[in-house]
Design an enzyme around this catalytic site. Structure first.
Site, PDB file in Angstrom:
ATOM      1  N   ASN A  59       0.651  -1.010   0.031  1.00  0.00           N
ATOM      2  CA  ASN A  59      -0.164  -0.190   0.144  1.00  0.00           C
ATOM      3  C   ASN A  59       0.841   1.231  -0.207  1.00  0.00           C
ATOM      4  OD1 ASN A  59      -2.357   1.714   0.175  1.00  0.00           O
ATOM      5  ND2 ASN A  59      -3.195  -0.029   1.496  1.00  0.00           N
ATOM      6  N   ARG A  65      -0.103 -14.603  20.083  1.00  0.00           N
ATOM      7  CA  ARG A  65      -0.860 -15.743  19.871  1.00  0.00           C
ATOM      8  C   ARG A  65      -0.382 -16.615  19.085  1.00  0.00           C
ATOM      9  NH1 ARG A  65      -6.597 -14.192  17.115  1.00  0.00           N
ATOM     10  NH2 ARG A  65      -6.840 -16.313  16.210  1.00  0.00           N
ATOM     11  N   GLY A  84       0.034  -1.555   9.174  1.00  0.00           N
ATOM     12  CA  GLY A  84       0.355  -0.271   8.867  1.00  0.00           C
ATOM     13  C   GLY A  84       1.494   0.284   9.893  1.00  0.00           C
ATOM     14  N   HIS A 119      23.782   1.449  11.138  1.00  0.00           N
ATOM     15  CA  HIS A 119      25.231   1.955  11.308  1.00  0.00           C
ATOM     16  C   HIS A 119      25.657   1.475  12.576  1.00  0.00           C
ATOM     17  CE1 HIS A 119      24.486   5.261   8.573  1.00  0.00           C
ATOM     18  NE2 HIS A 119      23.142   5.073   8.881  1.00  0.00           N
TER      19      HIS A 119
END
Length: 193
Positions: free
Chosen positions: A93, A191, A150, A123
């Site tokens: 997305n 879970r 998201g 780094h």
């Protein structure tokens, strides 16, 4: 004699990067490859919904491997592109970012929600070494049938097992096994499926 000559050949910065060793990202070959990816992602991000064929052409040129039915909603960003392998039926997305300074392998039937960030680059933690400008990178592997929520950040060197769901906003700093739901910062198994 040939063995002695081969032993004296130093690895390139690209070889160091892909092996997980310290490397300089400002190497001319690496800069050129990043510019190529930047150009291709800019072209991709400027396509319209009607230009699906053009999008496919760009992705075929950008990635090392791409399966069938891959959909990436612009904008999308990556460092090199040529170290990314995507399986079939992958969907990304808006605003997905892949810093592919090492190999990124994404399996079949993977869903990435908006703002997923996949970082192979990192780094040194020692300030003196970090100030030399050297960087590191570790590969990332995402299995088949994975859903990543998201805003998730996947850190260098991570493997996520098949049939797993990662909750939104997670920061994945440890490997996640197959067939689980995991979430949080740091991401942990909630879970088993």
């Amino acid at each position: 004699m040939l063995i002695n000559i081969m032993e004296n050949i130093s690895p390139t910065e690209q070889e160091k990067m892909l092996s997980g060793a310290l490397y300089f990202a400002n190497d001319a070959e690496l800069i050129s490859t990043r510019k190529r990816a930047s150009k291709l992602t800019r072209l991709y991000n400027n396509t319209t919904e009607e230009q699906l064929e053009k999008r496919q052409e760009i992705l075929l040129e950008l990635f090392a491997k791409i399966g069938d039915n891959v959909q990436i909603t612009p904008p999308f960003y990556c460092d090199y592109g040529c170290y990314i392998k995507l399986g079939s039926n992958v969907y990304m997305n808006y605003n997905c970012i892949i810093l592919d300074c090492n190999f990124v392998e994404i399996g079949d039937n993977v869903l990435l929600a908006p703002n997923v960030q996949i970082y192979t680059a990192y780094h040194p933690i020692e300030p003196e070494l970090r100030l030399t400008g050297k960087e590191l990178a570790a590969p990332i592997k995402i299995g088949h049938n994975v859903w990543i929520g998201g805003g998730t950040i996947i850190c260098p060197g991570i493997e996520i097992g098949d049939n797993t769901t990662i909750g939104a906003g997670s920061v994945v700093v440890n490997n996640i096994p197959e067939r689980v739901v995991a979430a949080g910062n740091p991401c942990r198994v909630i879970r088993t499926l």
